[in-house]
Design an enzyme around this catalytic site. Structure first.
Site, PDB file in Angstrom:
ATOM      1  N   ASN A 165       0.746  -1.280   0.022  1.00  0.00           N
ATOM      2  CA  ASN A 165      -0.107  -0.118   0.011  1.00  0.00           C
ATOM      3  C   ASN A 165       0.959   1.230  -0.074  1.00  0.00           C
ATOM      4  O   ASN A 165       0.375   2.194  -0.526  1.00  0.00           O
ATOM      5  CB  ASN A 165      -0.962  -0.117   1.158  1.00  0.00           C
TER       6      ASN A 165
ATOM      7  N   GLY B 158       1.940  -5.515   7.624  1.00  0.00           N
ATOM      8  CA  GLY B 158       1.220  -6.415   7.009  1.00  0.00           C
ATOM      9  C   GLY B 158      -0.098  -7.075   7.549  1.00  0.00           C
ATOM     10  O   GLY B 158      -0.356  -6.229   8.735  1.00  0.00           O
ATOM     11  N   SER B 159      -0.839  -7.869   7.255  1.00  0.00           N
ATOM     12  CA  SER B 159      -2.020  -8.290   8.081  1.00  0.00           C
ATOM     13  C   SER B 159      -1.633  -8.906   9.268  1.00  0.00           C
ATOM     14  O   SER B 159      -0.723  -9.693   9.436  1.00  0.00           O
ATOM     15  CB  SER B 159      -2.946  -9.202   7.167  1.00  0.00           C
ATOM     16  N   THR B 160      -2.559  -8.953  10.229  1.00  0.00           N
ATOM     17  CA  THR B 160      -2.281  -9.667  11.420  1.00  0.00           C
ATOM     18  C   THR B 160      -2.295 -11.170  11.388  1.00  0.00           C
ATOM     19  O   THR B 160      -1.416 -11.933  11.935  1.00  0.00           O
ATOM     20  CB  THR B 160      -3.643  -9.281  12.429  1.00  0.00           C
TER      21      THR B 160
ATOM     22  N   GLY C 167       1.208 -11.771  10.222  1.00  0.00           N
ATOM     23  CA  GLY C 167       2.072 -11.271  11.413  1.00  0.00           C
ATOM     24  C   GLY C 167       2.146 -12.426  12.369  1.00  0.00           C
ATOM     25  O   GLY C 167       3.297 -12.754  12.751  1.00  0.00           O
TER      26      GLY C 167
ATOM     27  N   GLU D 222       4.061  -4.424  12.374  1.00  0.00           N
ATOM     28  CA  GLU D 222       2.832  -3.374  12.199  1.00  0.00           C
ATOM     29  C   GLU D 222       1.689  -4.051  11.456  1.00  0.00           C
ATOM     30  O   GLU D 222       1.686  -4.243  10.215  1.00  0.00           O
ATOM     31  CB  GLU D 222       3.357  -2.247  11.325  1.00  0.00           C
TER      32      GLU D 222
ATOM     33  N   CYS E 140      -3.739   1.104   6.784  1.00  0.00           N
ATOM     34  CA  CYS E 140      -3.973   0.606   8.243  1.00  0.00           C
ATOM     35  C   CYS E 140      -4.741   1.493   8.996  1.00  0.00           C
ATOM     36  O   CYS E 140      -5.400   1.231   9.788  1.00  0.00           O
ATOM     37  CB  CYS E 140      -2.646  -0.144   8.717  1.00  0.00           C
TER      38      CYS E 140
ATOM     39  N   GLU F 120       7.698   1.757  15.203  1.00  0.00           N
ATOM     40  CA  GLU F 120       8.506   2.397  14.271  1.00  0.00           C
ATOM     41  C   GLU F 120       8.493   3.785  14.292  1.00  0.00           C
ATOM     42  O   GLU F 120       7.709   4.577  15.016  1.00  0.00           O
ATOM     43  CB  GLU F 120       8.243   1.970  12.682  1.00  0.00           C
TER      44      GLU F 120
END
Ligand code: NAD
Length: 487
Positions: A160, A234-236, A239, A255, A289, A462
């Protein structure tokens, strides 16, 4: 090379161009290749290299070998190189932005903004230092804390904000003395190959590696024993897999996804607030996000807000990102397009659509900006992260009730509170459970402000000095000043 702003010519130049990976200092073809799709047409416009496990392994081993020398370079050596990277990015600003727009779909002005943000973040990190700290000193002892690099960082990038995300991981990783392997998302690889071109003759072999992914090497890389840390965005769901992968005690910063709520208080100036919420809810065609995804409005202003948000969504200009008139681009890829179509079906089933609601009848992955009202919180459109330009407006009466409803999610990335009485809005903000809570704004990030998620939205941060420290371990040097005394 500076590409022209003629979209047809830009595409022709890119289709003729050979994009390469960077492994152990060499710009290399992939073991195979894959087409890169322009989401504004659904057609391939370029070819990207794809690594196999052997190349991915080579990249990790090269980064591990290079770490031995890179960690010994001085702060000045590293900042000089990072500044040269910044200058080269600036020189290629329009070209990089056009590549981002073509592979990601976003409007060119936003892609230019991504390139500018990358340079801003890079220079911010380059202004920081990691000097040792003396924790305690007396006649008996001195205790120092040094920040030491970790080794090889694996940067896993989503699609993204791909260029920005790559640079804001690369800069602190290198500054702290780590080496890096960068894995772009399969659908936005080209901008990372440009990073490979930019850095390959500036850093020693193996310090930066870029490998192409056809959708399969992520698990191999994140389980690789040479990887000391994974910086994942990225996605949970993914992750969780990254965290559990491999047999080593690797560091992770995750993240992840978000289901951000905006709480509009009953003293809000509705036309002004609706405009701002519109921008933050639909930014990047709803694929951020930290988009506002659930909007809670007091019952006394609910109808007015819904009407205003629907009006703004209806007049939005949607189309190919290389045309500067367009404010919103397509969904980024075919999977996202399908996700959006499914969400439109849920919206029609569970709520009342008051703007949009349809796929746009043209080539590419376009859907209308869609506003839904009178929907239950149990609908998946509200309860889950909707990563598409479809937003729900919910009604509330009582402030404690809306705080509880906003917090009733496993996500905890961002939230915001909107109202004319800033103190009152801030009091509500303090009760919302997320890494960031904004008051009268949303999605505002800055290089010096730590950014991260609570609950299932992530681990670690971050940006800021805290973000830089995530790329280090602490090493305590405890010195007894009198030889062999027991202090
Ligand atoms: P994704 O999790 O599917 O993919 C992210 C990256 O992980 C890609 O590079 C992908 O190739 C890689 N990957 C996929 N499976 C892997 C595996 N098993 N092992 C290692 N790597 C793997 O997410 P996406 O669809 O690219 O992005 C959308 C999601 O990302 C949303 O949930 C969004 O909220 C989240 N996101 C979060 C932030 C943030 O800063 N918190 C920023 C952007 C996106």
């Amino acid at each position: 090379m500076t590409l022209q702003m003629d979209p047809a010519r830009t595409k022709t130049e890119l289709s003729d161009r050979s994009f390469k990976q960077l492994i152990d200092g060499r710009l290399l073809e992939g073991a195979s290749s894959q087409p890169v799709i322009d989401p504004a047409t659904g057609e391939a416009f370029a070819v990207a290299p794809v690594a196999n496990e052997s190349q991915a392994n080579e990249a990790c081993l090269a980064a591990a070998r290079a770490f031995a020398g890179w960690q010994k370079t001085t702060h000045g050596d590293r900042t000089n190189i990072l500044e040269q990277i910044a200058v080269r990015i600036e020189e290629r600003r329009l070209e990089i932005a056009q590549i981002i727009t073509l592979e990601n779909g976003k409007p060119i002005a936003e892609a230019e903004g991504d390139v500018d943000a990358a340079v801003t973040w890079l220079r911010y990190f380059n202004s920081l230092r990691l000097d040792p700290e003396v924790l305690r000193e007396d006649d008996e002892s001195r205790i120092e804390v040094h920040r030491t690099p970790l080794g090889v960082v694996l940067a896993i990038i989503p699609w993204n904000f791909p260029f920005f995300q790559t640079i804001y991981k690369l800069a602190p990783a290198l500054l702290a003395g780590n080496t890096i392997v960068i894995k772009p998302a399969p659908t936005t690889p080209l901008n990372a190959m440009v990073v490979a071109e930019i850095v390959h003759d500036l850093v020693p072999a193996g310090v930066v590696n870029v490998v192409g992914d056809g959708g399969e090497i992520g698990p191999f890389l994140s389980a690789h024993p040479s990887i000391a840390k994974v910086s994942f965005t990225g996605s949970t769901a993914v992750g969780r897999k990254v965290m559990a992968s491999g047999d080593t005690v690797k560091r992770v910063v995750l993240e992840l996804g978000g289901n951000d709520a905006a709480v509009v208080l009953d003293d809000a100036d509705i036309p002004a607030v609706a405009q701002r919420i519109f921008e933050k809810a639909f930014w990047n065609t709803g694929q951020v996000c930290i988009n506002i995804k659930r909007i809670y409005v007091h019952s006394s202003q609910y109808d007015e807000f819904c009407t205003e948000l629907a009006r703004l969504a209806e007049k939005a200009k949607i189309g190919p990102g290389l045309n500067r008139d367009n404010e919103f681009g397509p969904l980024q890829n075919a999977r996202q397009f399908q996700t959006a179509k499914n969400a439109l079906g849920i919206a029609a089933r569970d709520g009342k659509i008051i703007a949009g609601g349809n796929v746009i009848d043209r080539p590419g992955y376009f859907v209308e900006l869609t506003v839904v009202r009178d929907i239950e919180e149990t609908s998946p459109l509200v309860a889950e992260e909707t990563f598409a330009p479809i937003r729900s407006v919910l009604k509330y009466d009582d402030i404690d009730e809306v705080i509880e409803r906003a917090n009733r999610t496993d996500y905890g990335l961002g939230n915001s509170v909107w109202g004319s009485d800033v103190e009152r809005a801030t009091t509500v903000a303090r009760q919302l459970e997320s890494g960031t809570v904004w008051v009268n704004t949303h999605s505002a990030v800055a290089p010096d402000v730590p950014f991260g998620g609570r609950k299932q939205s992530g681990l670690g941060v971050e940006f800021g000095i805290d973000g830089l420290l995530e790329y280090t371990d602490s090493s305590v040097i405890h010195i007894a000043k009198k030889a062999y005394s027991d202090n």
